[in-house]
Design an enzyme around this catalytic site. Structure first.
Site, mmCIF file in Angstrom:
data_model
loop_
_atom_site.group_PDB
_atom_site.id
_atom_site.type_symbol
_atom_site.label_atom_id
_atom_site.label_comp_id
_atom_site.label_asym_id
_atom_site.label_seq_id
_atom_site.Cartn_x
_atom_site.Cartn_y
_atom_site.Cartn_z
ATOM 1 C CE LYS A 14 6.748 -1.411 -9.455
ATOM 2 N NZ LYS A 14 7.173 -0.154 -8.857
ATOM 3 C CD GLN B 173 8.234 3.134 -9.964
ATOM 4 O OE1 GLN B 173 7.340 2.285 -9.930
ATOM 5 N NE2 GLN B 173 9.474 2.856 -9.600
ATOM 6 C CG ASP C 39 5.330 0.465 -2.906
ATOM 7 O OD1 ASP C 39 5.679 -0.698 -3.188
ATOM 8 O OD2 ASP C 39 5.528 1.439 -3.652
#
Ligand code: NAP
Length: 284
Positions: free
Chosen positions: A51, A95, A118
């Site tokens: 990322k 994460q 997200d």
């Protein structure tokens, strides 16, 4: 059979985003992603590195927050609240997985929905379900983008999803419904799954079982999207679809690797740029 090349498509999206970020910077808008990682999960380290690389390539600023595996829930929530307040940060990503003693749902719910790149915050999940503009979870968003870019018609088509997770299967129901497909979702308790999958014009496998979808489960000329990422006995990455045999029957199919995987990161980058525009342009 035509291969849906997620790698190429993701590259094209990243190049377009790079140009967009250059334009935004001329207006003093500098998109920035904050990533929180708790503990030292090795796979997560690789995902976070990827990322960070993607951000770097596009010109998105990136800040990493590494927290000890013994971090308390309160400390994690405090950090998220601080990042919610920071004006320079537009996207916040936690994460997963995080250590078991922590409540990941509470953490996701704390991320302000305007920075929830997200798409896991219930506000974004709810907005998606009523067809309002929202952040869509990156993997389902990547799947829909692929179908769009390959001009695969969805209206009136029978779409079947295998897997009902909150991050892949469930948001896909909404994405496909919004495109006027007729959607069926299967899971581990579904009976006679192959009878359902054989009716699919578009079959999406997202269950995490190597080569689960066999040739006899697929209709002739179906579009087959493989979300699965599994390691086989030799340590090789394989999908949820028996690619070699199913590809003989499918009209379109995604490979693993090089299919949905690269699209997920591209759509995350897309969501960070969108968050920056939403926040900054509203303030201008
Ligand atoms: P998950 O949370 O483990 O959910 C798996 C789903 O599949 C569950 O709904 C489960 O049913 C269902 N399932 C399991 N075995 C089944 C069976 N034999 N028949 C029918 N349904 C079955 O998984 P996930 O996080 O959604 O991930 C799914 C796969 O996608 C994994 O391989 C993961 O690595 C991959 N993935 C890829 C990306 C990407 O970027 N390409 C992103 C995310 C995930 P129940 O609900 O009944 O248990």
């Amino acid at each position: 059979m035509e291969l849906i090349n997620g790698k190429e498509l993701a590259k094209k999206i990243r190049e377009e985003l790079k140009l967009e970020v250059e334009e935004l910077k001329k207006q003093e808008i500098k998109p920035k992603l904050a990533v929180i990682m708790v503990g030292d999960d090795k796979a997560s380290e690789v995902y976070v590195r990827n990322k960070s690389k993607a951000c770097n390539e596009i010109g998105i600023e990136f800040e990493e927050f590494l927290m000890d595996k013994n971090t308390k829930q309160e400390e994690l929530i405090n950090l998220i609240n601080k990042l919610n307040q920071r004006k320079d940060i537009h996207g916040i990503l936690l994460q997963s997985p995080i250590p078991n003693h922590l409540n990941i749902r509470e953490a996701f719910n704390t991320i302000n929905y305007t920075k929830d790149v997200d798409g896991f915050n219930p506000i974004n999940v709810g907005k998606l379900s009523i067809g309002e503009d929202s952040f869509i979870s990156c993997t389902p968003y990547g799947v829909i983008k692929m179908l769009e870019e390959y001009n695969i018609p969805l209206e009136g088509k029978r779409a079947v999803i295998i897997g009902r997770s909150n991050i892949v299967g469930k948001p896909l129901i909404q994405c496909l419904l919004n495109k006027n497909a007729t959607v069926t979702i299967c899971h581990s308790k579904t009976k006679n799954i192959e009878e359902i999958t054989r009716e699919a014009d578009i079959l999406i496998a997202a269950l995490g079982k190597p080569k689960f979808v066999k040739e006899d489960m697929v209709k002739e000329n179906a579009v087959v999207i493989d979300v699965g990422i599994n390691r086989n006995e030799e340590g090789k990455i394989v999908g949820d679809v028996d690619f070699e045999n199913v590809s003989k029957k499918a009209s379109y199919i995604t490979p693993v690797p090089g299919g949905v995987g690269p699209m997920t990161i591209a759509m995350l980058m897309n969501n960070v740029v969108k968050a920056a525009k939403n926040i900054e342009l509203k303030n201008k």
